[in-house]
Design a protein around this motif. Structure first.
Motif, PDB file in Angstrom:
ATOM      1  N   GLY A  46       1.102  -1.294  -0.015  1.00 27.75           N
ATOM      2  CA  GLY A  46       0.297   0.260   0.145  1.00 27.75           C
ATOM      3  C   GLY A  46       1.266   1.585  -0.152  1.00 27.75           C
ATOM      4  N   GLY A  47       0.271   2.044  -0.095  1.00 27.32           N
ATOM      5  CA  GLY A  47       0.715   3.604   0.049  1.00 27.32           C
ATOM      6  C   GLY A  47       1.022   4.069  -1.462  1.00 27.32           C
ATOM      7  N   TYR A  48       0.631   3.469  -2.626  1.00 28.92           N
ATOM      8  CA  TYR A  48       0.909   4.077  -3.802  1.00 28.92           C
ATOM      9  C   TYR A  48       0.033   4.698  -4.805  1.00 28.92           C
ATOM     10  CZ  TYR A  48       5.636   2.318  -3.075  1.00 28.92           C
ATOM     11  OH  TYR A  48       7.005   1.505  -2.562  1.00 28.92           O
ATOM     12  N   ALA A  49      -0.585   6.092  -5.120  1.00 32.92           N
ATOM     13  CA  ALA A  49      -1.843   6.063  -5.904  1.00 32.92           C
ATOM     14  C   ALA A  49      -1.186   5.458  -7.138  1.00 32.92           C
ATOM     15  CB  ALA A  49      -0.846   7.611  -6.122  1.00 32.92           C
ATOM     16  N   ALA A  50      -0.544   4.934  -7.650  1.00 33.74           N
ATOM     17  CA  ALA A  50      -0.785   4.506  -9.010  1.00 33.74           C
ATOM     18  C   ALA A  50       0.567   3.266  -9.131  1.00 33.74           C
ATOM     19  CB  ALA A  50      -0.710   4.997 -10.363  1.00 33.74           C
ATOM     20  N   VAL A  51       0.171   2.357  -9.756  1.00 31.44           N
ATOM     21  CA  VAL A  51       1.399   1.412 -10.574  1.00 31.44           C
ATOM     22  C   VAL A  51       1.482   1.423 -12.140  1.00 31.44           C
ATOM     23  CG1 VAL A  51       2.290  -1.304 -10.311  1.00 31.44           C
ATOM     24  CG2 VAL A  51       0.686  -0.038  -8.355  1.00 31.44           C
ATOM     25  N   PRO A  76      -5.076   2.079  -9.137  1.00 30.60           N
ATOM     26  CA  PRO A  76      -4.638   1.785 -10.178  1.00 30.60           C
ATOM     27  C   PRO A  76      -3.067   1.684 -11.139  1.00 30.60           C
ATOM     28  CG  PRO A  76      -5.376   4.332  -9.344  1.00 30.60           C
ATOM     29  CD  PRO A  76      -5.267   2.932  -8.082  1.00 30.60           C
ATOM     30  N   VAL A  77      -3.859   0.706 -11.949  1.00 25.64           N
ATOM     31  CA  VAL A  77      -2.443  -0.107 -13.042  1.00 25.64           C
ATOM     32  C   VAL A  77      -2.414   1.146 -14.327  1.00 25.64           C
ATOM     33  CG1 VAL A  77      -1.378  -2.018 -13.525  1.00 25.64           C
ATOM     34  CG2 VAL A  77      -2.109  -2.031 -10.919  1.00 25.64           C
ATOM     35  N   ILE A  78      -1.015   1.292 -14.467  1.00 25.08           N
ATOM     36  CA  ILE A  78      -0.590   1.138 -16.266  1.00 25.08           C
ATOM     37  C   ILE A  78       0.011   0.137 -16.496  1.00 25.08           C
ATOM     38  CG2 ILE A  78      -0.044   2.463 -18.192  1.00 25.08           C
ATOM     39  CD1 ILE A  78      -1.122   5.196 -16.281  1.00 25.08           C
ATOM     40  N   LEU A 110       3.762   8.554 -21.421  1.00 22.58           N
ATOM     41  CA  LEU A 110       3.640   8.040 -20.053  1.00 22.58           C
ATOM     42  C   LEU A 110       2.512   9.348 -18.570  1.00 22.58           C
ATOM     43  CD1 LEU A 110       3.615   5.591 -17.949  1.00 22.58           C
ATOM     44  CD2 LEU A 110       6.093   6.279 -17.891  1.00 22.58           C
ATOM     45  N   VAL A 111       3.878  10.169 -19.303  1.00 22.86           N
ATOM     46  CA  VAL A 111       3.336  11.663 -18.078  1.00 22.86           C
ATOM     47  C   VAL A 111       1.297  11.989 -18.579  1.00 22.86           C
ATOM     48  CG1 VAL A 111       2.896  13.600 -17.289  1.00 22.86           C
ATOM     49  CG2 VAL A 111       5.309  12.277 -16.596  1.00 22.86           C
ATOM     50  N   ALA A 112       1.389  11.607 -19.074  1.00 24.02           N
ATOM     51  CA  ALA A 112      -0.007  12.167 -19.868  1.00 24.02           C
ATOM     52  C   ALA A 112      -1.369  10.724 -19.093  1.00 24.02           C
ATOM     53  CB  ALA A 112      -0.656  12.207 -20.915  1.00 24.02           C
ATOM     54  N   ARG A 113      -0.933   9.937 -19.047  1.00 21.42           N
ATOM     55  CA  ARG A 113      -1.509   8.371 -19.041  1.00 21.42           C
ATOM     56  C   ARG A 113      -2.082   8.441 -17.308  1.00 21.42           C
ATOM     57  NH1 ARG A 113      -1.835   4.773 -22.823  1.00 21.42           N
ATOM     58  NH2 ARG A 113      -2.153   5.828 -24.966  1.00 21.42           N
ATOM     59  N   LEU A 114      -0.777   8.730 -16.425  1.00 11.85           N
ATOM     60  CA  LEU A 114      -0.359   8.835 -15.531  1.00 11.85           C
ATOM     61  C   LEU A 114      -1.616   9.715 -14.532  1.00 11.85           C
ATOM     62  CD1 LEU A 114       0.731   7.269 -12.730  1.00 11.85           C
ATOM     63  CD2 LEU A 114       2.378   8.865 -13.152  1.00 11.85           C
ATOM     64  N   ARG A 115      -1.651  10.576 -15.590  1.00 13.80           N
ATOM     65  CA  ARG A 115      -2.375  11.573 -14.471  1.00 13.80           C
ATOM     66  C   ARG A 115      -3.543  11.794 -14.680  1.00 13.80           C
ATOM     67  NH1 ARG A 115       1.724  16.652 -16.479  1.00 13.80           N
ATOM     68  NH2 ARG A 115       2.738  16.519 -14.483  1.00 13.80           N
ATOM     69  N   ALA A 116      -3.334  11.094 -15.543  1.00 15.37           N
ATOM     70  CA  ALA A 116      -5.228  10.758 -16.350  1.00 15.37           C
ATOM     71  C   ALA A 116      -5.886  10.061 -15.341  1.00 15.37           C
ATOM     72  CB  ALA A 116      -5.605  10.116 -17.845  1.00 15.37           C
ATOM     73  N   VAL A 117      -4.891   8.629 -15.561  1.00 19.61           N
ATOM     74  CA  VAL A 117      -5.846   7.634 -14.297  1.00 19.61           C
ATOM     75  C   VAL A 117      -5.382   8.391 -12.820  1.00 19.61           C
ATOM     76  CG1 VAL A 117      -4.814   5.518 -12.743  1.00 19.61           C
ATOM     77  CG2 VAL A 117      -4.566   6.116 -15.299  1.00 19.61           C
ATOM     78  N   LEU A 118      -4.747   9.138 -12.570  1.00 10.61           N
ATOM     79  CA  LEU A 118      -4.894   9.625 -11.433  1.00 10.61           C
ATOM     80  C   LEU A 118      -6.161  10.639 -11.006  1.00 10.61           C
ATOM     81  CD1 LEU A 118      -1.011  10.492 -10.977  1.00 10.61           C
ATOM     82  CD2 LEU A 118      -2.817   8.188  -9.550  1.00 10.61           C
ATOM     83  N   ARG A 119      -6.498  10.993 -11.748  1.00 11.54           N
ATOM     84  CA  ARG A 119      -7.362  11.866 -11.798  1.00 11.54           C
ATOM     85  C   ARG A 119      -8.447  10.958 -11.600  1.00 11.54           C
ATOM     86  NH1 ARG A 119      -5.550  15.404 -16.246  1.00 11.54           N
ATOM     87  NH2 ARG A 119      -6.434  13.758 -17.760  1.00 11.54           N
ATOM     88  N   ARG A 120      -8.882  10.478 -12.143  1.00  9.50           N
ATOM     89  CA  ARG A 120     -10.399   9.018 -12.403  1.00  9.50           C
ATOM     90  C   ARG A 120     -10.222   8.609 -11.405  1.00  9.50           C
ATOM     91  NH1 ARG A 120      -7.799   7.494 -17.860  1.00  9.50           N
ATOM     92  NH2 ARG A 120      -7.546   5.449 -16.970  1.00  9.50           N
ATOM     93  N   SER A 121      -9.082   8.639 -10.355  1.00  4.82           N
ATOM     94  CA  SER A 121      -8.898   7.579  -9.186  1.00  4.82           C
ATOM     95  C   SER A 121      -9.794   8.654  -8.617  1.00  4.82           C
ATOM     96  CB  SER A 121      -7.890   6.842  -8.953  1.00  4.82           C
ATOM     97  OG  SER A 121      -7.590   7.819  -8.435  1.00  4.82           O
ATOM     98  N   GLU A 122      -9.851   9.648  -7.995  1.00  3.16           N
ATOM     99  CA  GLU A 122      -9.714  11.149  -7.457  1.00  3.16           C
ATOM    100  C   GLU A 122     -10.951  11.662  -7.103  1.00  3.16           C
ATOM    101  OE1 GLU A 122      -6.016  13.472  -7.462  1.00  3.16           O
ATOM    102  OE2 GLU A 122      -4.973  11.978  -6.592  1.00  3.16           O
ATOM    103  N   ALA A 123     -12.067  11.082  -8.382  1.00  2.00           N
ATOM    104  CA  ALA A 123     -13.128  11.962  -8.644  1.00  2.00           C
ATOM    105  C   ALA A 123     -13.784  10.935  -7.570  1.00  2.00           C
ATOM    106  CB  ALA A 123     -13.478  11.278 -10.531  1.00  2.00           C
ATOM    107  N   ALA A 124     -14.263  10.882  -6.864  1.00  3.39           N
ATOM    108  CA  ALA A 124     -14.789  10.236  -5.919  1.00  3.39           C
ATOM    109  C   ALA A 124     -15.637  11.667  -5.255  1.00  3.39           C
ATOM    110  CB  ALA A 124     -14.783   9.479  -5.157  1.00  3.39           C
ATOM    111  N   ALA A 125     -14.614  12.454  -5.130  1.00  5.25           N
ATOM    112  CA  ALA A 125     -14.640  13.924  -3.645  1.00  5.25           C
ATOM    113  C   ALA A 125     -15.373  14.869  -5.058  1.00  5.25           C
ATOM    114  CB  ALA A 125     -13.323  14.210  -3.540  1.00  5.25           C
ATOM    115  N   LEU A 126     -15.478  14.779  -5.887  1.00  6.05           N
ATOM    116  CA  LEU A 126     -16.006  16.130  -6.253  1.00  6.05           C
ATOM    117  C   LEU A 126     -17.723  16.267  -6.934  1.00  6.05           C
ATOM    118  CD1 LEU A 126     -12.152  17.177  -8.570  1.00  6.05           C
ATOM    119  CD2 LEU A 126     -13.792  17.777  -6.976  1.00  6.05           C
TER     120      LEU A 126
END
Length: 229
Positions: A46-51, A76-78, A110-126
């Motif tokens: 645990g402790g990772y935002a994405a893999v 999230p896994v890429i 890679l950075v663009a895909r990573l940021r997109a995955v992180l945005r999706r995983s954090e969307a619940a608060a919005l």
């Protein structure tokens, strides 16, 4: 203050070091692990935002790592896959990967895909309201849970976001390109089967909980919609 913690599992130490340095410049705190077994242990810790997960790994292959990881974690896994290796990509998506990047990869992609995955995983608060329903399906947006007949359906972040997007569309057909842009963070390409694979996996999980397979309707050549009839 450090940025999101990313776990990279890749046996190419030179590439890993280069990507780690690049990601650091983009605000990510990246840990590189070079074997499948060590990577699985780290990811389950645990402790990772994405893999970021390479398919070809020593000791335990990337697909086996993904299979075992998905049994216990929704992180999230890429996948990092060989260019043109469609079989591994489809299998990885079916096992619960959120996206893939072909190797050799461009760091900016890679950075663009990573940021997109992180945005999706954090969307619940919005999002609101706290829950929405479609027939027997209740989707709890804040808790990121889907419940059918009183039981939680275990979905990946991408599957949850796809289902939420379709339910919020009402009876409207949502085109594959629209789903790809909003859920995967990229335009849909002619031979890209990512949305279809995610939808197939989502439909199977819902059917296993007793949802009629026609609730998620495929509109051939266009996209998908939730059939509320």
């Amino acid at each position: 203050m450090s940025g999101p913690r990313i776990l990279m599992i890749d046996d190419d130490a030179e590439l890993g070091a280069m990507l780690t340095e690049y990601l650091a410049g983009e605000g990510f705190d990246t840990t590189l692990v070079t074997t499948g077994d060590a990577g699985l242990t780290a990811a389950l810790g645990g402790g990772y935002a994405a893999v970021l997960l390479d398919i070809m790994l020593p000791r335990i292959g990337g697909l086996d790592v993904l299979r075992r990881l998905r049994a216990a974690s929704r992180v999230p896994v890429i996948m990092l896959t060989a260019r043109g290796d469609d079989v591994d990509r489809v299998v990885g998506l079916e096992l619960g990967a959120d996206d893939y990047v072909p190797k050799p990869c461009y760091p900016r992609e890679l950075v663009a895909r990573l940021r997109a995955v992180l945005r999706r995983s954090e969307a619940a608060a919005l999002v609101a309201p706290a829950s929405i329903e479609a027939g027997p399906i209740r989707l709890e947006t804040e808790a990121r849970r889907v419940i059918v007949a009183g039981e939680i359906v275990d979905l990946t972040a991408t599957e949850f976001n796809l289902l939420e997007r379709l339910i919020r569309a009402g009876n409207r057909v949502v085109a594959k390109d629209e789903l790809s842009r909003e859920v995967l963070g990229r335009p849909h390409e002619t031979y890209d089967r990512s949305i279809d694979v995610h939808m197939s996996h989502l439909r199977r999980k819902l059917v296993e909980r007793g949802v009629d397979e026609t609730v998620l309707e495929t509109v051939r050549g266009v996209g998908y919609r939730v059939n509320r009839a």
